[in-house]
Design a protein around this motif. Sequence first.
Motif, PDB file in Angstrom:
ATOM      1  N   LEU A  89      13.710   0.812   1.858  1.00 53.78           N
ATOM      2  CA  LEU A  89      13.511  -0.511   2.440  1.00 53.78           C
ATOM      3  C   LEU A  89      12.517  -0.445   3.600  1.00 53.78           C
ATOM      4  O   LEU A  89      11.582  -1.236   3.693  1.00 53.78           O
ATOM      5  N   GLU A  90      12.723   0.514   4.500  1.00 58.50           N
ATOM      6  CA  GLU A  90      11.804   0.689   5.628  1.00 58.50           C
ATOM      7  C   GLU A  90      10.395   1.038   5.125  1.00 58.50           C
ATOM      8  O   GLU A  90       9.394   0.497   5.619  1.00 58.50           O
ATOM      9  N   LEU A  91      10.339   1.899   4.135  1.00 55.73           N
ATOM     10  CA  LEU A  91       9.056   2.326   3.580  1.00 55.73           C
ATOM     11  C   LEU A  91       8.324   1.140   2.936  1.00 55.73           C
ATOM     12  O   LEU A  91       7.127   0.935   3.173  1.00 55.73           O
ATOM     13  N   SER A  92       9.048   0.342   2.162  1.00 59.31           N
ATOM     14  CA  SER A  92       8.411  -0.788   1.474  1.00 59.31           C
ATOM     15  C   SER A  92       7.977  -1.875   2.459  1.00 59.31           C
ATOM     16  O   SER A  92       6.938  -2.515   2.276  1.00 59.31           O
ATOM     17  N   GLN A  93       8.756  -2.062   3.525  1.00 59.56           N
ATOM     18  CA  GLN A  93       8.378  -3.062   4.527  1.00 59.56           C
ATOM     19  C   GLN A  93       7.102  -2.648   5.263  1.00 59.56           C
ATOM     20  O   GLN A  93       6.217  -3.475   5.522  1.00 59.56           O
ATOM     21  N   LYS A  94       7.014  -1.381   5.626  1.00 59.30           N
ATOM     22  CA  LYS A  94       5.819  -0.887   6.320  1.00 59.30           C
ATOM     23  C   LYS A  94       4.596  -0.953   5.413  1.00 59.30           C
ATOM     24  O   LYS A  94       3.499  -1.291   5.858  1.00 59.30           O
ATOM     25  N   ARG A  95       4.770  -0.634   4.149  1.00 55.19           N
ATOM     26  CA  ARG A  95       3.654  -0.708   3.205  1.00 55.19           C
ATOM     27  C   ARG A  95       3.197  -2.165   3.017  1.00 55.19           C
ATOM     28  O   ARG A  95       1.989  -2.439   2.967  1.00 55.19           O
ATOM     29  N   ALA A  96       4.157  -3.072   2.925  1.00 52.53           N
ATOM     30  CA  ALA A  96       3.804  -4.486   2.778  1.00 52.53           C
ATOM     31  C   ALA A  96       3.025  -4.972   3.995  1.00 52.53           C
ATOM     32  O   ALA A  96       2.058  -5.745   3.871  1.00 52.53           O
ATOM     33  N   LEU A  97       3.432  -4.505   5.184  1.00 50.47           N
ATOM     34  CA  LEU A  97       2.727  -4.890   6.399  1.00 50.47           C
ATOM     35  C   LEU A  97       1.302  -4.324   6.406  1.00 50.47           C
ATOM     36  O   LEU A  97       0.348  -5.012   6.815  1.00 50.47           O
ATOM     37  N   GLY A 108       9.301  -6.233   2.186  1.00 47.68           N
ATOM     38  CA  GLY A 108       9.627  -5.014   1.455  1.00 47.68           C
ATOM     39  C   GLY A 108      10.916  -5.211   0.689  1.00 47.68           C
ATOM     40  O   GLY A 108      11.900  -5.698   1.243  1.00 47.68           O
ATOM     41  N   LYS A 109      10.938  -4.850  -0.581  1.00 48.23           N
ATOM     42  CA  LYS A 109      12.100  -5.105  -1.432  1.00 48.23           C
ATOM     43  C   LYS A 109      12.884  -3.836  -1.762  1.00 48.23           C
ATOM     44  O   LYS A 109      13.867  -3.888  -2.489  1.00 48.23           O
ATOM     45  N   SER A 123       8.501   0.583 -11.606  1.00 47.60           N
ATOM     46  CA  SER A 123       9.207  -0.006 -10.459  1.00 47.60           C
ATOM     47  C   SER A 123       8.408   0.149  -9.161  1.00 47.60           C
ATOM     48  O   SER A 123       8.495  -0.696  -8.265  1.00 47.60           O
ATOM     49  N   PHE A 124       7.644   1.229  -9.057  1.00 48.06           N
ATOM     50  CA  PHE A 124       6.835   1.493  -7.862  1.00 48.06           C
ATOM     51  C   PHE A 124       5.564   0.634  -7.965  1.00 48.06           C
ATOM     52  O   PHE A 124       4.572   1.030  -8.538  1.00 48.06           O
ATOM     53  N   ARG A 125       5.653  -0.562  -7.368  1.00 53.06           N
ATOM     54  CA  ARG A 125       4.599  -1.551  -7.573  1.00 53.06           C
ATOM     55  C   ARG A 125       4.403  -2.431  -6.347  1.00 53.06           C
ATOM     56  O   ARG A 125       5.273  -2.505  -5.466  1.00 53.06           O
ATOM     57  N   ILE A 126       3.262  -3.119  -6.340  1.00 51.83           N
ATOM     58  CA  ILE A 126       2.938  -4.110  -5.308  1.00 51.83           C
ATOM     59  C   ILE A 126       2.630  -5.422  -6.008  1.00 51.83           C
ATOM     60  O   ILE A 126       1.908  -5.445  -7.013  1.00 51.83           O
ATOM     61  N   THR A 184       3.015 -14.463  -0.817  1.00 50.96           N
ATOM     62  CA  THR A 184       3.843 -13.327  -0.398  1.00 50.96           C
ATOM     63  C   THR A 184       3.308 -12.020  -0.973  1.00 50.96           C
ATOM     64  O   THR A 184       3.004 -11.938  -2.168  1.00 50.96           O
ATOM     65  N   ILE A 185       3.195 -11.020  -0.092  1.00 48.91           N
ATOM     66  CA  ILE A 185       2.895  -9.650  -0.523  1.00 48.91           C
ATOM     67  C   ILE A 185       4.223  -8.905  -0.587  1.00 48.91           C
ATOM     68  O   ILE A 185       4.932  -8.798   0.420  1.00 48.91           O
ATOM     69  N   GLU A 186       4.588  -8.425  -1.771  1.00 44.86           N
ATOM     70  CA  GLU A 186       5.855  -7.714  -1.969  1.00 44.86           C
ATOM     71  C   GLU A 186       5.585  -6.262  -2.335  1.00 44.86           C
ATOM     72  O   GLU A 186       4.771  -5.976  -3.215  1.00 44.86           O
ATOM     73  N   CYS A 187       6.287  -5.374  -1.655  1.00 50.79           N
ATOM     74  CA  CYS A 187       6.202  -3.954  -2.008  1.00 50.79           C
ATOM     75  C   CYS A 187       7.556  -3.499  -2.535  1.00 50.79           C
ATOM     76  O   CYS A 187       8.598  -3.779  -1.924  1.00 50.79           O
TER      77      CYS A 187
END
Length: 328
Positions: free
Chosen positions: A254-262, A285-286, A303-306, A239-242
């Motif tokens: 949430l939208e931002l983290s999901q797009k970054r994870a993608l 995205g978390k 907190s701002f991590r991947i 799993t890649i988590e943003c």
Amino acid sequence: MRIDISNDEKSSFWLSFAGLMTGLFFVFVLVVGVVVIRYSISASQLVYLQKDLNDNIAALNAANKELSKKHESINLFIEKLKSNPDSATIEKLYKNLNSDLSKSTSTINNSLDVISLKNDELTTQVDSQDEQISNLKIEIEQKDSEIEILQKDIEITKNSLKNYAKIREDIAINLKSKLGTIAQIDSKSAEVTMNAAKIFNINSTAIRDDAKFDLRRIFKVYLDYILSPNIVENIAKITIECHTDSDGGYLHNLELSQKRALEIMKFAYATYKDENLSKYLISTGKSNSEPILKDGLEDPAASFRIKIKFDLQDPKYFIDKVLNQRAN
């Protein structure tokens, strides 16, 4: 707040293993318990049979003793009577006594025949019980031997399955030796953590050009190792988590983290062209749902991590695997 999934995996695994081994051991103990109960009952029955036999022998001895006393008393009485000059009276009395004695003797002999017959029956039963007890002892010894073998097998299996608890730690050691200079590797969970600020600009979903070299190297080394035959058989998913900090609101983040994870996932596919990757790799995205705290307060930079992490196969998979190896 960090979440360590390794403890849940270990707990689930050992619960599954304990349930399986306890079930097997309980079956064997139950079998031995039945055998021991049968043995106890047979031994108890043998004690009663032996007591009856001893009682009958005592009764036989008492009857013989009583008969001897009667013979002695009668003979003594007859001798006294013979000294009486009235021979006719003596002869008559003698015949009556002999008749009584004959009847008593017949009664005693009949009793002795019954006792002898019962004694033979008891002897036969005792011999049968002895044989059953002997067979039960042999059966108990066999079951004891089987339980001893099972206990040894359980111990061997348990030692083999201890490797499950070390899978993450072993992977973490290897990843740390390969990626320790460019990413943070958790020594227990083997999670790879990267500073998202070095990969994405604020409110951006595009991967920075100056981050692509290290990111490419991380995925190449990580996936080469995780997807290697000896490791990937233990892996359920990658799993890649943003994650973001709390600035900007939950839904926006949430939208931002999901797009970054993608975007990270697309980069991984572009970097590591392997058809097996689709069986394992996912992204999520978390938002700011799992912040890193410092002194009870959010640490925005941390907190701002991947994160790149993996889930192991279900504990039952490892148990079945080891048991199948033992069976073969």
